[in-house]
Design an enzyme around this catalytic site. Structure first.
Site, PDB file in Angstrom:
ATOM      1  N   ASP A 353     -10.827  28.869  18.981  1.00 23.49           N
ATOM      2  CA  ASP A 353     -11.468  29.860  18.208  1.00 23.49           C
ATOM      3  C   ASP A 353     -13.164  30.039  18.853  1.00 23.49           C
ATOM      4  O   ASP A 353     -13.574  29.384  19.031  1.00 23.49           O
ATOM      5  CB  ASP A 353     -11.618  29.043  16.797  1.00 23.49           C
ATOM      6  CG  ASP A 353     -12.686  28.298  16.065  1.00 23.49           C
ATOM      7  OD1 ASP A 353     -12.033  27.602  17.447  1.00 23.49           O
ATOM      8  OD2 ASP A 353     -12.400  27.999  15.380  1.00 23.49           O
ATOM      9  N   GLU A 354     -13.895  31.230  18.177  1.00 18.39           N
ATOM     10  CA  GLU A 354     -14.683  31.583  18.081  1.00 18.39           C
ATOM     11  C   GLU A 354     -15.578  31.611  19.718  1.00 18.39           C
ATOM     12  O   GLU A 354     -16.574  30.573  19.237  1.00 18.39           O
ATOM     13  CB  GLU A 354     -15.728  30.864  17.001  1.00 18.39           C
ATOM     14  CG  GLU A 354     -15.495  31.179  15.785  1.00 18.39           C
ATOM     15  CD  GLU A 354     -16.111  30.721  14.650  1.00 18.39           C
ATOM     16  OE1 GLU A 354     -16.127  31.163  13.784  1.00 18.39           O
ATOM     17  OE2 GLU A 354     -15.648  29.376  14.807  1.00 18.39           O
ATOM     18  N   ALA A 355     -15.191  31.564  20.810  1.00 17.80           N
ATOM     19  CA  ALA A 355     -15.346  31.432  22.216  1.00 17.80           C
ATOM     20  C   ALA A 355     -16.365  32.765  21.818  1.00 17.80           C
ATOM     21  O   ALA A 355     -15.716  33.006  23.466  1.00 17.80           O
ATOM     22  CB  ALA A 355     -14.188  30.808  22.834  1.00 17.80           C
TER      23      ALA A 355
END
Length: 548
Positions: A353-355
């Site tokens: 996530d949230e890369a």
């Protein structure tokens, strides 16, 4: 239950003001929070001598009240199949739960010697009960718990426990009487996956603290403990081939505290303890983003070869492993190999996530190389729902953490993966994230997903939540507890309770039983049990708590 923390709750509030501009106050000044014996506001009203059969959380699938209650006495024995190691262990567990408050000896004996007592019976031929179902029959002549598997007996023990007065949870002898209503409960879970996640990366929690949370989860029939073991702020699991991950990367936490990590033996102890409560541990190493602790520990993991400083804030999306470098995959291979060897469960969570600092092309390349490594070491992939931007591996689970307001295109991408055979675990942030503030006045937690009061966290249906996803693609639900602003066990308590029992009920109980009006009454009746167990909790005005 005050712990060793040096960072007070006010730190979490100050962090929130800095990032979200939401007003806050000290927890001790908020009358909606029930202390455990600190201010007298949470005094419980008298309970009925006999709790109506099935008026527990999660609510059972089938309840047939009948006849007079069973009374636990000094003469009660717990009968087990002496040839079954699991049965004997469960008998000892039940006796250990009941002895402190009742003062009764409750010897664990062969089933034939427990006439008139409590019998724990394994019935392999009772296939209708499945892997975790049970049948409880209670009457003046005794109580019999029947299950096909030991896990079912364990779930049934939690029901038996909740049918007794809440004072049974106390550690000193109480007056009793100890009655269990007469009749039959037949109960099986709606979903096979009923999880809770604990973030030990933002703030570190000790082995004993994790065990306490495991015991709280067990009462509500949670069967999966997802441990978020790495993030920008800290790396919490020993990896022999990369020792600086813990000695340096694990040396701090949000706010600049001392951090900490689990040795391999300590992690094994968490796994062992969870297994004794019939919970499977899923370790998470968040990749390729949320990796500053690793990048700070080893310069070669950075594209420019320069290690960034350790990070103690709460921003997200700024870090990334270097996707083109071969050493990145040596690193990931070592980490997955060592953690998989420590973990007997089926799954390993690789985050995803949230890369935001990883290009989409690099993200796809990275996941295409990393997912096979999980299979190489005998595990199945779990990833946050951004994994559907690539091709999820065969047998993978995708954990959806979007919101009601998440764009339709993103929801459809996840639903399409589900239609293609990827299993879903639902953790919508504006429903099940236990670190979200209840209201604008909640002193702890964050509010980026909105305010999540108790009714909102309970009042949704996993089978229909994600448009276009087949109902049978939903493997279950999970309640994540992120710890950017949570530093003590009291902090965990007040954010998890009373929302966690509602998520547990969504995972266990049939859809036909889902009803806020009846649930809130059963939830309110849990308050004396929370207090007896030393659990701080939020006294939501939506719930008719005893004494209000």
């Amino acid at each position: 239950m005050r712990q060793r923390r040096t960072i007070p709750r006010l730190i979490g509030s100050l962090l929130l003001v800095a990032t979200a501009g939401v007003g806050c106050g000290e927890a001790t000044a908020d009358s909606r929070y029930a202390g455990t014996g600190t201010d007298g506001k949470a005094a419980a009203a008298a309970e009925p001598e006999v709790r109506p059969l099935g008026r527990i959380v999660p609510v059972p699938a089938s309840v047939t009240p009948e006849g007079e209650p069973y009374t636990l006495t000094r003469a009660t024995r717990i009968g087990v199949d002496s040839a079954s190691r699991e049965s004997k262990a469960l008998g000892r567990y039940l006796a250990g739960l009941l002895r402190p408050a009742t003062g009764f000896p409750l010897p664990v004996v062969d089933e034939a010697g427990a006439r008139g007592g409590i019998r724990l019976r394994l019935s392999p031929g009772d296939t209708a009960l499945g892997d975790e179902g049970y049948r409880l029959r209670s009457g003046p002549g005794g109580v019999t718990l029947t299950a096909r598997e030991p896990a079912g007996l364990f779930r049934g023990v939690q029901t038996l426990r909740q049918q007794l007065p809440s004072a049974v949870e106390r550690n000193s002898v109480q007056a009793g009487p100890w009655k269990i209503a007469g009749g039959t409960i037949t109960d099986t879970p709606r979903y096979a996956y009923r999880g809770a996640m604990l973030d030990v990366a933002r703030h570190f929690f000790t082995v004993d603290e994790v065990k306490r949370y495991i015991d709280q989860l067990a009462l509500y029939k949670i069967n999966t403990l997802h441990l978020h073991l790495s993030d920008d702020q800290g790396w919490r699991i020993a990896v022999d081939s990369w020792p600086r991950l813990t000695t340096y990367g694990g040396s701090t936490e949000v706010g600049g505290g001392p951090g900490g990590f689990y040795t391999k033996e300590e992690y094994r102890e968490i796994v062992r303890y969870a297994a004794s409560r019939y919970q499977e541990v899923i370790p998470e190493i968040d990749l390729p983003g949320h990796t500053n602790a690793a990048l700070a520990s080893y310069a070669e993991l950075n594209c420019d070869g320069v290690a960034p400083p350790l990070y103690t804030g709460i921003k997200v999306g700024f870090s990334s492993l270097c996707v083109p470098k071969p050493v990145t995959y040596d690193f990931v291979d070592d980490v997955i190999r060592e953690i998989a060897a420590l973990t007997p469960g089926r799954y390993l969570h690789i985050g995803g996530d949230e890369a935001h600092s990883t290009s989409h092309a690099d993200y796809v390349t990275f996941m295409d190389k990393v997912q096979p490594l999980v299979a190489k070491y005998g595990k199945k992939v779990v990833g946050w729902h951004q994994l559907t931007g690539t091709k999820p591996a065969e047998g993978a689970l995708v954990q959806y953490w979007g919101l009601d307001r998440t764009p339709a295109a993103e929801k459809e991408r996840v639903a399409a993966a589900a239609r293609n055979g990827t299993g879903l675990v639902l953790s919508p942030a504006d429903r099940s994230y236990l670190d979200m503030k209840y209201t604008k006045d909640t002193p702890l937690g964050l509010a980026w997903a909105g305010y999540v009061e108790v009714r909102r966290s309970y009042d949704w249906d996993p089978a229909t939540y994600l448009p276009g996803a087949p109902a049978d693609s939903v493997r279950g639900v999970e309640a994540p507890l992120w710890t950017e602003t949570l530093a003590t066990m009291d902090d965990l308590d007040v954010m998890a309770f009373p929302r966690l029992p509602g998520i547990a009920e969504l995972g266990w109980s049939p859809a036909s039983t889902h009803d806020w009006e009846t649930y809130k009454v059963r939830l309110a009746e849990q308050a004396p049990r929370f207090e007896a167990m030393g659990i701080d909790y939020y006294r939501s005005p939506q719930v008719p708590w005893p004494g209000e």
